[in-house]
Design a protein around this motif. Structure first.
Motif, PDB file in Angstrom:
ATOM      1  N   ALA A   1       0.831  -1.206   0.000  1.00 14.70           N
ATOM      2  CA  ALA A   1       0.000   0.000   0.000  1.00 14.70           C
ATOM      3  C   ALA A   1       0.867   1.258   0.000  1.00 14.70           C
TER       4      ALA A   1
ATOM      5  N   TYR B   1       2.126   2.980   2.535  1.00 13.26           N
ATOM      6  CA  TYR B   1       1.954   3.956   3.612  1.00 13.26           C
ATOM      7  C   TYR B   1       1.710   3.200   4.915  1.00 13.26           C
TER       8      TYR B   1
ATOM      9  N   ALA C   1      -8.334   4.559   5.055  1.00 13.80           N
ATOM     10  CA  ALA C   1      -7.321   3.519   5.264  1.00 13.80           C
ATOM     11  C   ALA C   1      -7.947   2.267   5.858  1.00 13.80           C
TER      12      ALA C   1
ATOM     13  N   SER D   1      -3.484   5.388  -3.200  1.00 13.19           N
ATOM     14  CA  SER D   1      -2.786   5.666  -1.940  1.00 13.19           C
ATOM     15  C   SER D   1      -2.687   7.159  -1.667  1.00 13.19           C
TER      16      SER D   1
ATOM     17  N   GLU E   1     -10.824   0.862  -3.566  1.00 12.94           N
ATOM     18  CA  GLU E   1      -9.790  -0.143  -3.302  1.00 12.94           C
ATOM     19  C   GLU E   1     -10.417  -1.407  -2.700  1.00 12.94           C
TER      20      GLU E   1
END
Length: 289
Positions: free
Chosen positions: A179, A181, A195, A257, A274
């Motif tokens: 990802a 991050y 997230a 992202s 996502e």
């Protein structure tokens, strides 16, 4: 004609029985969830006085996981109505036990970077609640296959379930690497719901892949678990590739992202896209097997 009516009434009785037992299990499940797993949560207070959406998301994910797990035996022929009721009730209680065990594993290993209970109750953290809900749903998908098989016995079911939980934990370790991050820091420090949604989608997809891998009837330990392993590695590899394809096809010219992390207000829509990519890919893969 009379036989059709009798069959119709019998089937209607079975459906009503299964629904009654199902909702009874929901009540039992939330009671045990509150008393054993989230002991600091007073559900009525959090849901209907404080209007805490994070608690509602986590609880609904837990309910949904129970529903999916029960789907492994609903509709199976277990003889007379009393026998069917007893079988479903026993199976449901077992499902609740495994759901709570899976929730504990998720709390300690998947959401290991912070206190999920505090994030959900005190901080009303939607991202943390969504990941917890995703873990519940993924656990339900794993149980759907692990417990519903007619061959292999309880040891095979237990080993399959444990492998499924291990897959979820490994996926949670691997996810931040591709990802690009710090997923858990985003969820805890920024209360980033996008997230959490992305990770929850991946967990659900991984649980669905495990369900597909373990859906074949058990033959022998060597043959069956070699087949399970091959299917798991192949399909999980495809999910990783899907993460990069999603950037190219679903949102061309945009990095998912960046939308999740590098925005003043995290883009929940990007997180949903996502999550959709992972879950949709898992079902497409499942339908191909």
């Amino acid at each position: 004609m009379n036989q059709l009516l009798i069959d119709g009434f019998t089937q209607s009785g079975v459906v009503i029985l299964e629904l009654a037992i199902g909702f009874s299990l929901f009540w039992l499940g939330q009671f045990i969830y509150q008393k054993l797993f989230r002991r600091r949560i007073e559900l009525n207070l959090e849901l209907f006085v404080k209007d805490n959406p994070a608690v509602a998301i986590a609880l609904v994910g837990y309910y949904f996981g129970i529903v999916i797990a029960l789907g492994g035996v609903l509709g199976q022929n277990s003889g007379s109505l009393p026998n069917k009721a007893l079988y479903l009730a026993n199976y449901g209680i077992m499902v609740i036990f495994f759901m709570l065990a899976g929730a504990w594993v998720g709390d300690k290993l998947i959401l290991r970077h912070f206190n999920c209970e505090r994030e959900i109750i005190q901080d009303r953290n939607i991202g943390a609640a969504t990941v917890e809900a995703g873990n519940h749903i993924a656990n339900g998908l794993i149980l759907n296959a692990a417990l519903a098989g007619e061959s292999g016995g309880w040891l095979v079911a237990l080993v399959s379930w444990l492998i499924g939980l291990l897959v979820l934990v490994l996926v949670s370790f691997a996810y931040p690497n591709f990802a690009k991050y710090n997923v858990f820091a985003e969820i805890e420090k920024r209360n980033n719901p996008a997230a959490g949604v992305g990770l929850a989608g991946l967990l659900i997809a991984a649980g669905n892949i495990v369900r597909v891998a373990f859906s074949a009837e058990f033959v022998t330990w060597n043959i069956s678990f070699l087949r399970y392993a091959l299917v798991l590695f192949f399909c999980l590899g495809l999910l990783i590739i899907i993460r990069f394809i999603a950037d190219l096809i679903l949102v061309p010219g945009v990095k998912i992202s960046d939308e999740i992390v590098n925005q003043e207000i995290p883009n929940v829509g990007a997180g949903l896209i996502e999550a959709f990519a992972y879950i949709a890919a898992s079902f497409l893969i499942a339908w191909c097997f």
